[in-house]
Scaffold this active site. Structure first.
Site, short mmCIF file in Angstrom:
data_model
loop_
_atom_site.label_atom_id
_atom_site.label_comp_id
_atom_site.label_asym_id
_atom_site.label_seq_id
_atom_site.Cartn_x
_atom_site.Cartn_y
_atom_site.Cartn_z
N GLU A 99 -10.13 -8.29 8.60
CA GLU A 99 -10.37 -6.89 8.26
C GLU A 99 -10.93 -6.12 9.46
O GLU A 99 -10.57 -4.98 9.69
CB GLU A 99 -11.32 -6.77 7.07
CG GLU A 99 -10.71 -7.22 5.75
CD GLU A 99 -9.48 -6.41 5.36
OE1 GLU A 99 -9.34 -5.27 5.83
OE2 GLU A 99 -8.64 -6.95 4.61
N CYS A 255 5.32 3.25 1.33
CA CYS A 255 4.82 4.63 1.27
C CYS A 255 4.28 5.00 2.65
O CYS A 255 3.10 5.26 2.83
CB CYS A 255 3.73 4.73 0.19
SG CYS A 255 3.34 6.43 -0.23
N CYS A 262 10.91 6.06 -1.20
CA CYS A 262 10.57 6.31 -2.61
C CYS A 262 11.52 5.60 -3.58
O CYS A 262 11.09 5.12 -4.63
CB CYS A 262 10.57 7.81 -2.89
SG CYS A 262 9.25 8.65 -2.00
N CYS A 265 10.37 2.17 -4.27
CA CYS A 265 8.94 2.04 -4.53
C CYS A 265 8.66 1.49 -5.94
O CYS A 265 9.21 2.00 -6.92
CB CYS A 265 8.29 3.41 -4.37
SG CYS A 265 6.54 3.39 -4.77
N CYS A 271 4.39 8.36 -9.83
CA CYS A 271 4.07 9.17 -8.65
C CYS A 271 4.33 10.66 -8.91
O CYS A 271 5.47 11.09 -9.06
CB CYS A 271 4.91 8.68 -7.47
SG CYS A 271 4.57 9.60 -5.96
FE1 SF4 Z 1 4.85 6.81 -2.03
FE2 SF4 Z 1 5.25 7.98 -4.38
FE3 SF4 Z 1 7.28 7.61 -2.73
FE4 SF4 Z 1 6.14 5.52 -3.94
S1 SF4 Z 1 7.27 7.16 -4.89
S2 SF4 Z 1 6.76 5.66 -1.77
S3 SF4 Z 1 4.02 6.18 -3.99
S4 SF4 Z 1 5.52 8.89 -2.37
#
Ligand code: SF4
Ligand code: ZN
Length: 530
Positions: A99, A255, A262, A265, A271
Site C-alpha cells: 500500500e 472505470c 462502461c 462494467c 451507475c
Molecule cells: Fe464507471 Fe459507471 Fe462507467 Fe462503470 S458504468 S465504468 S462505474 S462510469
C-alpha cells in the site's frame, strides 16, 4: 474469509485499545465503521440521489462487483502473499508495504520493487534492522522517498515499542504508525484482518463519484465526508478486503479517468452517471426521430437530485461548471484546478576521474537528511538563481566543484552537456548538466582530491556502483544525457587503457577537452561512459 474474521476478532482481543473507533470519532471524522459513522448533514433529496439507500441495491452492487473481481482480478504479488500467509502479522506487513509503494505509483512499476523488498526484508523485524541507506538504495527510482524512510521508522517502532505486533485495527494502525493515514490503515485492516472498513483512494473516488453523480470538488470536506461514508456503507462485511480491492481494481482497469469501459462494467446498472448519459442520448434520438424515448430503467424512483435542481446541493456539479455532454461519465469527479509546479533550475556537474584501479569513477555527494530527495546521492549540484547568465552559472558551478576537487579547474574544462527536465510533484526542475574530466599527474592529483573528499557525504563510484546507489530518477536521467553526449560523437571516443582515446588522442592532460568551444559544449567532455 472466516480465517480473516477470526484473526480480526482475536487481534482485537489482544489489543486492549480496540475502542479506538469511538476515540477516533471523538477526534472528529476518523471513525471508519459504517455502522457507527455519522452521515454528513444533507437534505433528504441529496441523501437519496447521492447515496445507496436501498439495502437490496447495496447487496446487488456488492455481489456484482465481487463476482467480477473473482473472475477478472489481476494476479499481483501482494495479493498472493495476503492470500497465502497464515501469520496475521506477516500478512499485515506484506499488505502495508504494497500500500505504501502503490501510493502515487503505478502497479506495473511497483511489482519489481515489491518483490525485491519482500525478498530482502520479508518481515517487520528484518526491515527494522535495515539501514536507511539500504532502504534508499532499494527505493531508488520509485519516487516520494520519504515513504520508504517512514516505512522503516514505523517498522522500528513496531519492534521496539509494540513488541513486534502490528496494531490490530484500522483505528490503531492510523494512530500508532507514522506514515499510515486513514486510507492505508483501512486497506491493511480490511485486507489483512477482515475488518469491515471502507477505503477511499483516487480509484475509489472516481467510481463513487460516478455511480452517485458527485460532481462537487472531490477534495472538499463535504465530498470527502460523503465518500468515506459511502465506502464504509458499501463495503461487504463478509469480504471487506476483497471488496475494497475490487473497488480499486474497477477504478484502475474499467472505470478509468478518460476512457471508462462502461459497457463492460459490472456495476453499470447502479451507475447514475451512465444513466444520465443514456437519458441524454435517448432524449437526443427522441428529438431527431420525434418518438417517445424510454427513460433509463436504473433506479427509476430517483432520477435527479432535487436539491441540485434547486441549485442548493453541496455534492452536485457546481452551477459554474455544469454538465458537459462531451465528457459523458467523465463529468465526475471534478477536481480543483491543479497548482502549477514551480520552475527551478539547478546546475549539476558529472565529475569523472580515473580511479586507483584504472576504472572511470564519478563523484556523488549526499543530499541533506530532510527535504526533497532527503539522504539521496547526486552529482555535485548548485541551484541557479532566476535569470542567471550561462557565464555566471559556470563560474558558480566551478567554484562549487573546486570545493570538492581541492584544486583549481580551468573554466574551459567544464563542458556543457545540455538540459535535463524532471517533474517532481510540485517542482518543474531543469538540470543544466555539465561534465568535467579530471586528469594530470594521477598520483598527486588523486591524493589531493581524496584528502579534499574525506568528508562523509561524498564518494567516488564506478558506473556499476552508481546504478546501484541511492540516486534519484532525475540523476539517472542526467547520467543518460552525459552518456549520450560522450558516446554519440560530441565527446572524445571511448577511453582506453593508458589514458588514450580510441582515436589516439591523449586524454590524461589536466584539461582534456578542446578549449575552443566550451560555451557550446561541442567537441569536448567525458570519454564514453558505457
Ligand atoms: Fe464507471 Fe459507471 Fe462507467 Fe462503470 S458504468 S465504468 S462505474 S462510469
Ligand atoms: Zn445533489
Amino acid at each position: 474469509m472466516s480465517k480473516l474474521r477470526a484473526a480480526a476478532r482475536s487481534r482485537r482481543g489482544l489489543q486492549p485499545g480496540a475502542g479506538g473507533a469511538r476515540r477516533a470519532a471523538a477526534r472528529g471524522g476518523e471513525d471508519a465503521s459504517p455502522r457507527k459513522g455519522m452521515l454528513p448533514p444533507v437534505s433528504a433529496q441529496q441523501s437519496a440521489y447521492h447515496l445507496f439507500s436501498h439495502p437490496a441495491e447495496t447487496e446487488a452492487f456488492r455481489k456484482n462487483l465481487l463476482t467480477w473481481y473473482d473472475k477478472c482480478k489481476r494476479d499481483l504479488p501482494w495479493r498472493k502473499l495476503a492470500a497465502s500467509e497464515s501469520d496475521t502479522n506477516r500478512r499485515a506487513y506484506a499488505v502495508w508495504v504494497s500500500e505504501i509503494m502503490l501510493q502515487q505509483t503505478q502497479v506495473a512499476t511497483v511489482i519489481d520493487y515489491y518483490n525485491r523488498w519482500m525478498q530482502k526484508w520479508p518481515t517487520l523485524q528484518a526491515l527494522a534492522k535495515a539501514s536507511l541507506e539500504e532502504v534508499n538504495e532499494l527505493w531508488a527510482g520509485l519516487g516520494y522517498y520519504s515513504r520508504g524512510k517512514r516505512l522503516q521508522e514505523a517498522a522500528q517502532k513496531v519492534v521496539s515499542e509494540l513488541a513486534g505486533q502490528m496494531p490490530g485495527t484500522a483505528e490503531e494502525l492510523q494512530k500508532l504508525l507514522p506514515g499510515v493515514g486513514r486510507y492505508t490503515a483501512g486497506a491493511i485492516a480490511s485486507i489483512s484482518y477482515g475488518q469491515a472498513t471502507g477505503v477511499v483512494d483516487g480509484n475509489v473516488i472516481r467510481v463513487l463519484c460516478r455511480v452517485r453523480c458527485i460532481g462537487a470538488d472531490a477534495s472538499s470536506l463535504a465530498v470527502t465526508d460523503r465518500l468515506w461514508y459511502l465506502a464504509n456503507a458499501l463495503v461487504d462485511p463478509a469480504r471487506p478486503g476483497d471488496f475494497n480491492q475490487a473497488m480499486m481494481e474497477l477504478g484502475a482497469t474499467v472505470c478509468t479517468p478518460r476512457a471508462p469501459l462502461c459497457t463492460a462494467c459490472p456495476v453499470k446498472q447502479h451507475c447514475r452517471a451512465r444513466c444520465r448519459v443514456e437519458n441524454e442520448l435517448q432524449s437526443a434520438s427522441k428529438r431527431l426521430l420525434g418518438e417517445a424515448a424510454p427513460r433509463c430503467p436504473q433506479v427509476p424512483d430517483v432520477e435527479e437530485c432535487a436539491a441540485g435542481a434547486a441549485g442548493n446541493c453541496s455534492l452536485c456539479l457546481p452551477a459554474t461548471e455544469p454538465w458537459d455532454s462531451s465528457l459523458g461519465v467523465a463529468n465526475f469527479p471534478r477536481r480543483a484546478a491543479k497548482k502549477q509546479p514551480r520552475a527551478e533550475r539547478t546546475a549539476t556537474c558529472v565529475l569523472q576521474r580515473r580511479g586507483p584501479r584504472g576504472e572511470s569513477e564519478y563523484l556523488i555527494v549526499q543530499r541533506p537528511g530532510s527535504g526533497l530527495l532527503a539522504g539521496l546521492w547526486e552529482f555535485p549540484s548548485l541551484p541557479s538563481g532566476p535569470g542567471l547568465k550561462e557565464k555566471q552559472q559556470r563560474e558558480a558551478l566551478l567554484g562549487h566543484v573546486q570545493a570538492w576537487t581541492g584544486e583549481a579547474v580551468a573554466r574551459g574544462c567544464l563542458q556543457r552537456v545540455g538540459e535535463v527536465v524532471h517533474i517532481f510533484s510540485h517542482i518543474h526542475q531543469t538540470y543544466v548538466v555539465y561534465s568535467l574530466l579530471l586528469g594530470g599527474d594521477e598520483k598527486t592529483a588523486l591524493g589531493r582530491r581524496d584528502e579534499a573528499l574525506a568528508r562523509p557525504a561524498s564518494r567516488w563510484v564506478t558506473q556499476a556502483e552508481f546504478q546501484k546507489s541511492a540516486v534519484s530518477t532525475a540523476m539517472k536521467k542526467v547520467w543518460k544525457a552525459c552518456e549520450r553526449q560522450s558516446c554519440e560523437g560530441r565527446g572524445p571516443a571511448k577511453l582506453q587503457e593508458g589514458g588514450t582515446a580510441r582515436n589516439g588522442t591523449a586524454v590524461s592532460s589536466r584539461c582534456p577537452a578542446p578549449p575552443s568551444t566550451p560555451e557550446t559544449g561541442r567537441g569536448g567532455g567525458l570519454p564514453c561512459m558505457r
